[in-house]
Design a protein around this motif. Structure first.
Motif, PDB file in Angstrom:
ATOM      1  N   UNK A  19     -99.740 -35.411 -31.823  1.00 54.13           N
ATOM      2  CA  UNK A  19     -99.300 -35.277 -30.206  1.00 54.13           C
ATOM      3  C   UNK A  19     -98.912 -36.669 -29.690  1.00 54.13           C
ATOM      4  N   UNK A  20     -99.681 -37.641 -30.206  1.00 50.16           N
ATOM      5  CA  UNK A  20     -99.255 -38.928 -29.747  1.00 50.16           C
ATOM      6  C   UNK A  20     -98.253 -39.440 -30.476  1.00 50.16           C
ATOM      7  N   UNK A  21     -98.303 -39.572 -31.958  1.00 51.99           N
ATOM      8  CA  UNK A  21     -97.300 -40.153 -32.824  1.00 51.99           C
ATOM      9  C   UNK A  21     -96.042 -39.502 -32.745  1.00 51.99           C
ATOM     10  N   UNK A  22     -95.823 -38.029 -32.782  1.00 46.17           N
ATOM     11  CA  UNK A  22     -94.837 -37.263 -32.734  1.00 46.17           C
ATOM     12  C   UNK A  22     -93.734 -37.889 -31.817  1.00 46.17           C
ATOM     13  N   UNK A  23     -94.243 -37.754 -30.379  1.00 46.06           N
ATOM     14  CA  UNK A  23     -93.136 -38.520 -29.621  1.00 46.06           C
ATOM     15  C   UNK A  23     -92.863 -39.890 -29.774  1.00 46.06           C
ATOM     16  N   UNK A  67     -88.928 -40.781 -30.052  1.00 47.96           N
ATOM     17  CA  UNK A  67     -88.201 -42.016 -29.239  1.00 47.96           C
ATOM     18  C   UNK A  67     -87.406 -43.021 -29.988  1.00 47.96           C
ATOM     19  N   UNK A  68     -88.333 -43.306 -31.370  1.00 50.05           N
ATOM     20  CA  UNK A  68     -87.885 -44.359 -32.303  1.00 50.05           C
ATOM     21  C   UNK A  68     -86.542 -43.612 -33.107  1.00 50.05           C
ATOM     22  N   UNK A  69     -86.659 -42.638 -33.337  1.00 53.66           N
ATOM     23  CA  UNK A  69     -85.548 -41.840 -33.997  1.00 53.66           C
ATOM     24  C   UNK A  69     -84.445 -41.754 -32.798  1.00 53.66           C
TER      25      UNK A  69
END
Length: 110
Positions: free
Chosen positions: A48-52, A56-58
Motif C-alpha cells: 500500500x505504501x511502495x505500490x503508489x 509515481x516513479x513509473x
C-alpha cells in the motif's frame, strides 16, 4: 562540458538517467521487499505504501522518456528498449548505463 547546442540534450539525458535509476529502484523494492512482506509475512501495508511510490516513479519515467525521445535522434529499437526497461527488474539500471554511454558520446562530440 557539452557545447551550448548539446547542453539541453545533455541535461535531458541526466534527467533520464535519474528517472531510470528511480524507477528501477522502486520496482526492486516493490517486488523484492513489499510483495514478499504482503504475501509471506501477511503485512499488506507494505504494498500500500511502495505500490503508489513505484507508480509515481513509473509515470515520471515515461513522462521523461517522452521528453527525451521527442528531441529526436533515437532509433525505434532504442525507444522500444527504453520502454521495456521500465517493465523488467533491473531494466532501469541497464537503461541508466545505456543513457550514460550516450551522454559520454555527446561529450566526445563537443
Amino acid at each position: 562540458m557539452a557545447s551550448v547546442g548539446h547542453s539541453h540534450e545533455y541535461n535531458q539525458l541526466t534527467v533520464m538517467r535519474i528517472a531510470s535509476f528511480l524507477e528501477g529502484t522502486t520496482l526492486l523494492v516493490l517486488l523484492g521487499i513489499a510483495v514478499p512482506l504482503k504475501h509471506i509475512a501477511g503485512y499488506p501495508v507494505a504494498t500500500s505504501i511502495v505500490g503508489p511510490v513505484h507508480g509515481l516513479a513509473f509515470l515520471f519515467y515515461f513522462w521523461v522518456l517522452v521528453q527525451t525521445i521527442s528531441g529526436g535522434g533515437w532509433s525505434r529499437r532504442q525507444v522500444l528498449w527504453m520502454m521495456l526497461a521500465a517493465m523488467i527488474p533491473f531494466g532501469g539500471f541497464f537503461n541508466e548505463r545505456s543513457v550514460a554511454r550516450r551522454q559520454a558520446a555527446l561529450l566526445g562530440e563537443a
